[in-house]
Design a protein around this motif. Structure first.
Motif, PDB file in Angstrom:
ATOM      1  N   LYS A 127      -7.893 -10.936   7.045  1.00 28.03           N
ATOM      2  CA  LYS A 127      -9.061 -10.816   6.758  1.00 28.03           C
ATOM      3  C   LYS A 127      -8.943 -10.595   5.006  1.00 28.03           C
ATOM      4  CE  LYS A 127      -9.950  -7.518  11.020  1.00 28.03           C
ATOM      5  NZ  LYS A 127      -8.335  -7.679  11.096  1.00 28.03           N
ATOM      6  N   PRO A 128      -9.793 -12.084   4.891  1.00 30.82           N
ATOM      7  CA  PRO A 128     -10.347 -11.798   3.357  1.00 30.82           C
ATOM      8  C   PRO A 128     -10.978 -10.904   3.024  1.00 30.82           C
ATOM      9  CG  PRO A 128     -11.033 -13.208   4.108  1.00 30.82           C
ATOM     10  CD  PRO A 128     -10.282 -13.554   5.481  1.00 30.82           C
ATOM     11  N   THR A 129     -11.045 -10.336   1.439  1.00 32.85           N
ATOM     12  CA  THR A 129     -12.374  -9.800   0.962  1.00 32.85           C
ATOM     13  C   THR A 129     -13.189 -10.515   0.760  1.00 32.85           C
ATOM     14  OG1 THR A 129     -11.652  -9.433  -1.387  1.00 32.85           O
ATOM     15  CG2 THR A 129     -10.758  -7.709  -0.079  1.00 32.85           C
ATOM     16  N   GLY A 132     -11.525 -12.254  -2.538  1.00 33.67           N
ATOM     17  CA  GLY A 132     -10.988 -13.158  -1.651  1.00 33.67           C
ATOM     18  C   GLY A 132     -11.108 -14.451  -0.588  1.00 33.67           C
ATOM     19  N   ASN A 133     -12.579 -14.631  -0.473  1.00 33.92           N
ATOM     20  CA  ASN A 133     -12.586 -15.670   0.059  1.00 33.92           C
ATOM     21  C   ASN A 133     -14.195 -16.464  -1.006  1.00 33.92           C
ATOM     22  OD1 ASN A 133     -13.564 -15.748   3.452  1.00 33.92           O
ATOM     23  ND2 ASN A 133     -14.861 -14.062   3.466  1.00 33.92           N
ATOM     24  N   TRP A 138      -8.786 -18.718   4.152  1.00 30.56           N
ATOM     25  CA  TRP A 138      -7.533 -17.965   3.790  1.00 30.56           C
ATOM     26  C   TRP A 138      -7.385 -18.536   5.652  1.00 30.56           C
ATOM     27  CZ3 TRP A 138      -4.673 -14.479   0.389  1.00 30.56           C
ATOM     28  CH2 TRP A 138      -5.916 -14.765  -0.667  1.00 30.56           C
ATOM     29  N   LEU A 159      -7.575  -9.401  -1.937  1.00 32.97           N
ATOM     30  CA  LEU A 159      -7.823 -10.411  -1.489  1.00 32.97           C
ATOM     31  C   LEU A 159      -8.121 -10.302  -0.756  1.00 32.97           C
ATOM     32  CD1 LEU A 159      -6.101 -12.367  -4.402  1.00 32.97           C
ATOM     33  CD2 LEU A 159      -8.587 -11.657  -4.864  1.00 32.97           C
ATOM     34  N   ALA A 160      -6.794 -10.138  -0.123  1.00 32.35           N
ATOM     35  CA  ALA A 160      -7.401  -9.350   1.531  1.00 32.35           C
ATOM     36  C   ALA A 160      -6.434  -8.957   2.685  1.00 32.35           C
ATOM     37  CB  ALA A 160      -6.351 -10.871   2.097  1.00 32.35           C
ATOM     38  N   TRP A 226      -3.641 -23.161   3.125  1.00 32.60           N
ATOM     39  CA  TRP A 226      -3.744 -21.987   2.088  1.00 32.60           C
ATOM     40  C   TRP A 226      -2.647 -22.151   1.323  1.00 32.60           C
ATOM     41  CZ3 TRP A 226      -0.567 -18.532   0.343  1.00 32.60           C
ATOM     42  CH2 TRP A 226      -0.967 -17.585  -0.334  1.00 32.60           C
TER      43      TRP A 226
END
Length: 249
Positions: A127-129, A132-133, A138, A159-160, A226
């Motif tokens: 799960k990207p933060t 990160g998004n 991702w 980031l994830a 990715w």
């Protein structure tokens, strides 16, 4: 496109740090070669030295291995301390699994096992933060092979996230990244890992060998996409970096 590595001897180099005699940089190495880089492969565990500066390299990657970042072996300490070099010089650095854990230790964070003894061996959710998004898209699941995870160091950006191991990808400074998962994995590497280390798939939380291969069919295209996007962001192409170097001189 097939590129003979011998044709890249005069191309910009990326330092590759591996931990077993038979280890390879897998798809990460293949993609770097496609981008025009030469691979300078070293195995400090078996006596290879690491450079005092990355002036002759465009970046560095420390890969995974069966050892722990908490081990007392001299080469583990040397590699962990050596990460000061790319951090100080702000050169592109990527730590994968063990390499990410070494990076975390270098920055003062702990590397620990799960409180309930869970491992991640196989495909697991990612799960990207928000940060990160903003960086890139991702994959929803990634391939893992680890029994320990890293705490987020002070000053690093998450980031994830994952479930059992919450810290899955981080960035420190302008060009240093650590990821807990294995985008470098090729099909042949999966065959080798799940054969030679088959008993690890009996550990709590591990996926069955069948699920590894079924998961690759479903999830690997997104992981490869990715990796392409990440490498473009992280280090780009050799010709582009050579042009930047020439412009700075």
């Amino acid at each position: 496109m097939i590129i003979d590595p011998r044709q890249l001897q005069d191309r910009p180099k990326v330092l590759i740090v591996l931990h077993q005699e038979t280890s390879t940089p897998g798809r990460v190495g293949q993609e770097l070669i496609k981008r025009g880089f030469a691979l300078d492969i070293r195995r400090p565990r078996f006596g290879d030295l690491l450079p005092h500066t990355l002036d002759d390299h465009e970046g560095a990657v420390i890969f995974g291995g069966p050892m722990s970042a908490n081990d007392t072996d001299a080469f583990v300490h040397r590699e962990t301390d050596w990460i000061d070099v790319p951090l100080r010089e702000k050169k592109p650095f990527l730590g994968i699994c063990l390499g990410a854990q070494m990076m975390a230790r270098n920055l003062g964070a702990r590397v620990t096992s799960h409180d309930d003894g869970l491992v991640e061996i196989g495909y697991y959710d990612l799960k990207p933060t928000e940060t990160g998004n903003e960086l890139m898209d991702w994959p929803t699941k990634v391939y893992q092979w680890h029994r320990e995870g890293f705490e987020l160091p002070s000053g690093a950006e998450l980031l994830a996230r994952g479930n059992a191991y919450p810290n899955q990808a981080m960035r420190y400074g302008p060009a240093a990244y650590g990821i807990q998962f294995h985008p470098e994995l090729t099909y042949h590497m999966m065959v080798r890992w799940t054969t030679r280390a088959a008993p690890r798939m009996e550990l709590p939380g591990a996926r069955s060998r069948r699920d590894h291969f079924a998961g690759r069919y479903v999830f690997d295209p997104a992981v490869k996409a990715w990796l392409d996007a990440f490498l473009d962001h992280w280090i780009g192409h050799a010709d582009d970096r050579a042009a930047l170097t020439d412009a700075a001189q």
